[in-house]
Design a protein around this motif. Structure first.
Motif, PDB file in Angstrom:
ATOM      1  N   ILE A   1      11.899  16.330   3.820  1.00  0.00           N
ATOM      2  CA  ILE A   1      13.241  15.891   4.210  1.00  0.00           C
ATOM      3  C   ILE A   1      14.214  16.525   3.224  1.00  0.00           C
ATOM      4  O   ILE A   1      14.077  16.343   2.000  1.00  0.00           O
ATOM      5  N   ALA A   2      15.214  17.267   3.741  1.00  0.00           N
ATOM      6  CA  ALA A   2      16.090  18.030   2.849  1.00  0.00           C
ATOM      7  C   ALA A   2      17.528  17.984   3.345  1.00  0.00           C
ATOM      8  O   ALA A   2      17.814  17.545   4.473  1.00  0.00           O
ATOM      9  N   GLU A   3      18.433  18.446   2.491  1.00  0.00           N
ATOM     10  CA  GLU A   3      19.840  18.566   2.857  1.00  0.00           C
ATOM     11  C   GLU A   3      20.410  19.839   2.250  1.00  0.00           C
ATOM     12  O   GLU A   3      19.935  20.328   1.211  1.00  0.00           O
ATOM     13  N   LEU A   4      21.446  20.384   2.923  1.00  0.00           N
ATOM     14  CA  LEU A   4      22.077  21.625   2.478  1.00  0.00           C
ATOM     15  C   LEU A   4      23.581  21.516   2.692  1.00  0.00           C
ATOM     16  O   LEU A   4      24.032  21.152   3.792  1.00  0.00           O
ATOM     17  N   ASP A   5      24.366  21.793   1.666  1.00  0.00           N
ATOM     18  CA  ASP A   5      25.825  21.802   1.761  1.00  0.00           C
ATOM     19  C   ASP A   5      26.244  23.086   2.483  1.00  0.00           C
ATOM     20  O   ASP A   5      26.244  24.169   1.895  1.00  0.00           O
ATOM     21  N   ALA A   6      26.589  22.956   3.762  1.00  0.00           N
ATOM     22  CA  ALA A   6      26.885  24.139   4.574  1.00  0.00           C
ATOM     23  C   ALA A   6      28.270  24.712   4.298  1.00  0.00           C
ATOM     24  O   ALA A   6      28.612  25.763   4.850  1.00  0.00           O
ATOM     25  N   THR A   7      29.075  24.054   3.474  1.00  0.00           N
ATOM     26  CA  THR A   7      30.367  24.631   3.103  1.00  0.00           C
ATOM     27  C   THR A   7      30.234  25.581   1.924  1.00  0.00           C
ATOM     28  O   THR A   7      31.137  26.392   1.671  1.00  0.00           O
TER      29      THR A   7
END
Length: 531
Positions: free
Chosen positions: A449-455
């Motif tokens: 489970i991961a997250e990425l700051d797309a800005t």
């Protein structure tokens, strides 16, 4: 016989009107007209100079006002509330000028028959009615501020261009504004002149004139129909000859005017950014400088020197890193300390290009850089933060551009990623559920489970256009990607993971997403709300 006569007399006495109150019978004369469903009502209700209409009063308003701009709104609509004061100011501006034009509004929520009749699907929607024509209203696509609304109506009720009869009038018009467009037509009744006037109706940021006077053709060195843009900067004048065989093409003229009405070099700010994005020139070259530093200002001469050969192909834009332009710097992954520097962007693809490290900002270097990008000799770059040392130490993994590929497309893992923006309210709302999901599956070796700051990070594989975006990358070969578009809660996330990236047919649903904010590569028009 007497009985028949008596029957006729009795019928006349008892049946003086027909069965629907329309007279003695189908062939008898009617003594009063048919009544409509709604009796004719006079339009009297107003709010701040704006007519308040309903299905009972719209028809009468169309009869009384040859030009009527109607806003369809809803009481709960946020963008409608933002528009309201500007709409009232526009009504006040027009009240003293145009007796035949009025602004009106309809509560679309309370008048569903009218929203259906006029195909209103979002609020606010504005429609323009001319000469009582209820069947063919014109969709309003103009500005959402008072003067823009008023000017849009002025150009439709009156003439969109000033008729010029002599040199004195022409000179006065040219001197009055920084940009003036004059159409020189030998016949003002032909299709080319009509096309010119139609275009002028919507080009509200320019002043237009029109003439057929031979004296003016001669004074300005013209021998055939031509549209001339006069400006108080750069080369001062640009001519658009009308094709004698094909006539005036509105699209070509519109692009010509947008291109030549802009400075060869435009400084980026809140006033110029809408015009930059509206110019429909996809290639932008940006010079980042600090305007307070003299050595940086000296670079402007070379930047301007390189611009003329690229007019219409590349927009030359100056960004002052000392002004309120932090969002532009972030978009290109730059810090203010990196100025002076250049960046090139293709607005259609959002691909960004940078010159070689240490390259001087000279006219020759700028010209060479533009040619190299346009000919495909320079590779574009993607933004990426540095990989955090502890990116995989917590249940919720942190991804950036530089480690995305190796994690997302690991053939031994099922990877569920949230692409978010730090400012996005929807992302913040679902954050606890996402953290809980990571905690729940932290001991599953095949699930990440991961997250990425797309800005702050861009990907080669795909672009992210709204937040949050959720994507599932199942284990195995083939670089498969599954878009998650269901409820954002722990229970539904868990069902999705446990079923290998699938949900029961009755469960899928889309929740709100936030679009990109206004940036150099993503400007927006006025806000609206769907019904």
């Amino acid at each position: 016989m007497d009985g028949q006569l008596l029957l006729v007399l009795l019928l006349l006495l008892l049946g003086a009107s027909g069965p629907w109150g329309q007279g003695p019978g189908p062939e008898g004369p009617s003594e009063e007209p048919l009544k409509e469903e709604f009796p004719e009502e006079k339009v009297t209700e107003e709010e701040n100079g704006i007519l308040v209409l309903s299905r009972r009063t719209l028809a009468r308003a169309l009869q009384e006002h040859p030009a009527l701009l109607v806003e369809f709104y809803a009481p709960w609509c946020g963008p409608c509330k933002v528009l309201a004061p500007e709409y009232s100011k526009a009504a006040a501006l027009l009240a003293a000028e145009l007796a035949t034009a009025r602004l009106a509004k309809v509560d679309g929520h309370a008048e569903p028959e009218l929203t259906e009749e006029f195909s209103v699907t979002e609020y606010p929607t504005l429609k323009f009615f001319r000469d009582g024509d209820r069947l063919h209203p014109e969709e309003y696509t103009g500005p959402r501020e008072a003067e823009g609304i008023a000017e849009w109506l002025r150009r439709r009720v009156g003439s969109s261009a000033t008729r010029l009869e002599n040199e004195e009038g022409a000179r006065a018009l040219i001197d009055a504004q920084d940009v003036v467009v004059i159409g020189f037509f030998q016949d003002l009744q032909d299709e080319d002149a009509a096309a010119f006037l139609a275009l002028a109706q919507d080009a509200l940021d320019m002043t237009f004139g029109l003439t057929d006077q031979p004296e003016l053709f001669q004074k300005f060195g013209l021998t055939k129909d031509t549209v001339v843009l006069f400006k108080k900067f750069d080369e001062g004048r640009a001519d658009f000859p009308v094709d004698e065989e094909l006539g005036l093409d509105q699209g070509d003229l519109s692009r010509f005017l947008l291109t030549h009405s802009m400075h060869l070099v435009t400084e980026f700010n809140s006033q110029t950014s809408p015009k930059i994005f509206a110019a429909k020139i996809p290639n932008h070259l940006l010079l980042f400088i600090n305007q307070t530093l003299a050595p940086h200002q000296e670079l402007l001469a070379g930047f301007g020197e390189a611009a003329p050969p690229f007019r219409g192909q590349v927009l030359f834009v100056v960004v002052d890193v000392g002004a309120d332009n932090d969002h532009v710097l972030r978009y290109f992954g730059l810090g203010a300390e990196e100025a002076p520097t250049l960046r090139f962007i293709d607005m259609d693809t959002t691909k960004k290009y940078a010159p070689a490290a240490g390259e001087l900002v000279t006219a020759a270097a700028i010209t060479a850089f533009c040619h190299a990008v346009l000919s495909g000799q320079v590779k574009h770059y993607h933004l990426s933060q540095e990989v955090p040392p502890d990116w995989d130490q917590r249940p919720l993994k942190t991804l950036v551009g530089k480690n995305f590929e190796q994690v997302a497309f690991d053939e031994t893992k099922n990877v569920f990623i949230k692409f978010y923006a730090p400012w996005c309210p929807h992302c913040k709302e679902m954050a606890p559920a996402w953290e809980a999901l990571a905690e729940k599956y932290k001991d599953h070796e095949d699930i990440v489970i991961a997250e990425l700051d797309a800005t702050a990070n861009e990907l080669e594989a795909f672009a992210v256009h709204s937040f949050p975006t959720l994507k599932y990358f199942p284990a195995g070969p083939g670089r498969k990607v599954i878009d998650y578009k269901s409820t954002r809660d722990l229970e539904t996330f868990s069902k999705f993971l446990d079923s290998g990236g699938q949900l029961p047919a009755e469960e899928p649903t889309e929740e709100p997403v936030a679009p990109f904010p206004e940036t150099p590569a993503n400007s927006t028009t006025g806000p609206k709300e769907e019904l």
